[in-house]
Design an enzyme around this catalytic site. Structure first.
Site, PDB file in Angstrom:
ATOM      1  N   LEU A  96       0.817  -1.211   0.000  1.00 49.37           N
ATOM      2  CA  LEU A  96       0.000   0.000   0.000  1.00 49.37           C
ATOM      3  C   LEU A  96       0.849   1.258   0.000  1.00 49.37           C
ATOM      4  CD1 LEU A  96      -2.830  -0.993   2.495  1.00 49.37           C
ATOM      5  CD2 LEU A  96      -3.160  -0.327   0.108  1.00 49.37           C
ATOM      6  N   ASP A 102      14.209   4.394  11.136  1.00 49.39           N
ATOM      7  CA  ASP A 102      13.192   3.694  11.911  1.00 49.39           C
ATOM      8  C   ASP A 102      12.252   4.713  12.538  1.00 49.39           C
ATOM      9  OD1 ASP A 102      11.660   2.174  13.606  1.00 49.39           O
ATOM     10  OD2 ASP A 102      13.341   1.277  14.706  1.00 49.39           O
ATOM     11  N   ILE A 103      11.040   4.842  11.996  1.00 53.25           N
ATOM     12  CA  ILE A 103      10.117   5.877  12.454  1.00 53.25           C
ATOM     13  C   ILE A 103       9.445   5.517  13.776  1.00 53.25           C
ATOM     14  CG2 ILE A 103       9.700   7.012  10.258  1.00 53.25           C
ATOM     15  CD1 ILE A 103       7.411   4.247  11.612  1.00 53.25           C
ATOM     16  N   ASN A 150       1.935   4.603   7.458  1.00 56.63           N
ATOM     17  CA  ASN A 150       1.537   3.338   6.845  1.00 56.63           C
ATOM     18  C   ASN A 150       2.403   2.157   7.295  1.00 56.63           C
ATOM     19  OD1 ASN A 150       0.277   1.721   4.446  1.00 56.63           O
ATOM     20  ND2 ASN A 150       2.486   1.591   4.096  1.00 56.63           N
ATOM     21  N   TYR A 166      -2.000  -7.072  16.585  1.00 58.64           N
ATOM     22  CA  TYR A 166      -2.264  -6.204  15.433  1.00 58.64           C
ATOM     23  C   TYR A 166      -3.616  -5.502  15.585  1.00 58.64           C
ATOM     24  CZ  TYR A 166      -3.148  -5.113  10.459  1.00 58.64           C
ATOM     25  OH  TYR A 166      -3.438  -4.497   9.269  1.00 58.64           O
ATOM     26  N   LYS A 171      -4.163  -1.460  15.778  1.00 59.88           N
ATOM     27  CA  LYS A 171      -4.965  -0.766  14.771  1.00 59.88           C
ATOM     28  C   LYS A 171      -6.171  -0.061  15.398  1.00 59.88           C
ATOM     29  CE  LYS A 171      -2.604  -1.513  11.032  1.00 59.88           C
ATOM     30  NZ  LYS A 171      -1.854  -0.380  10.431  1.00 59.88           N
TER      31      LYS A 171
END
Length: 315
Positions: free
Chosen positions: A19, A85-86, A112, A183, A187
């Site tokens: 994506l 590395d964000i 993302n 996960y 999210k």
């Protein structure tokens, strides 16, 4: 290039594949200058170790961020790679700093980046919980924080920006997903973070929205193989390119007035999610006994709408 994002500068995390790559190419096609961030790791977030040769998990051109940036430049656009590395404060700050030093401005941030470490809850190691929460939730918070600090300083200096943040949640964050407790929790947290950020940052000219996409990526093509397979002909509903047009619009000046919203999107479908809202209610105006509370709770549940099914749950 002309387009709805002409002259805008966009930073996208996790943009080396899937994506994120699709978003980067779509923004560039609409005239944006793009900073392509990707750490270049495997599907589970571990170091790739295979950069420089072709494989399922590595680009033949080194870090995948470099490859996507090169694709954009080859098509006549402007792009630069960022491989930090964000999910660290320095990496997130470096992303904003690189964007400003390269292009002199930042208009849109698309969060993302992410990976999977799927396990049923009783088999889920603490390290796998921490790793997934780190990249998804902390990896959204830190770039958002550093970008917002820059835009707030602009607003306080009398230069209110037309700033946009697009976060990436998931159907797993909306309804849960069996085998993906870490996960799903991350999210769901991204949705709450989006709502808070939209409320806090609107005064500075910053709009914050989230998408919950369904598309064929490394994270889905194995887990949901039956539904993610590309058809032999006709419309490929699970192609990631189907999601990017909405993201580009949300990241453009044309989305003025849209903030604090969550959109579910896949194929040719876009849905505005309406979130938690009060359903059937009972108020005794006094303390319930446990038996009374249980009896009334069942009555309320009988009058309530059926909740969304959890992905992968057995009937």
């Amino acid at each position: 290039m002309s387009g709805i994002c002409a002259d805008r500068v966009v930073a996208i995390t996790g943009a080396g594949r899937g994506l994120g790559r699709s978003h980067a190419l779509a923004f560039a096609a609409e005239g944006a200058r793009v900073v392509v961030n990707d750490l270049g790791v495997r599907l589970d977030g571990t170091p790739d170790g295979t950069a420089g040769r072709a494989s399922d998990d590595a680009s033949a051109f080194g870090n995948p961020a470099e490859q996507v940036a090169a694709e954009i430049r080859a098509a006549g656009g402007e792009a630069v790679a960022h491989t930090g590395d964000i999910a660290t404060s320095e990496g997130a700050a470096s992303l904003v700093r690189t964007t400003l030093e390269t292009y002199g401005r930042l208009d849109t941030l698309v969060n993302n980046a992410g990976f999977l470490r799927d396990r049923m809850l009783v088999n889920l190691d603490e390290s796998d919980w921490d790793a997934v929460l780190r990249v998804h939730l902390k990896g959204h918070f830190l770039p958002l924080k550093h970008a917002a600090a820059h835009w707030r300083a602009q607003a306080k200096a009398g230069r209110t920006p037309v700033a946009r943040i697009v976060n990436t949640s998931s159907g797993a964050g909306l309804a849960g997903s069996v085998g993906q407790g870490n996960y799903s929790a991350a999210k769901a947290g991204i949705i709450a973070l989006t709502l808070v950020a939209a409320a806090e940052l609107g005064r500075y000219g910053i709009q914050v929205n989230a998408i919950a996409p369904a598309a064929r990526t490394r994270m889905t093509e194995r887990t949901f193989a039956a539904t993610m397979t590309a058809p032999p002909s006709g419309f490929d509903a699970m192609a990631p390119e189907n999601v990017s047009p909405l993201v580009v619009w949300l990241g453009s000046a044309g989305s003025d007035g849209v903030t604090g919203r969550v959109f579910e999107t896949e194929g040719g479908r876009i849905t505005v999610m309406e979130g938690w809202r009060p359903g059937p209610t009972a108020d005794k105006a006094a303390r319930w006994t446990p038996a009374e509370a249980g009896e009334r709770a069942r009555e309320l549940l009988a009058a309530a709408e059926t909740p969304m099914p959890v992905y992968g749950a057995q009937p």
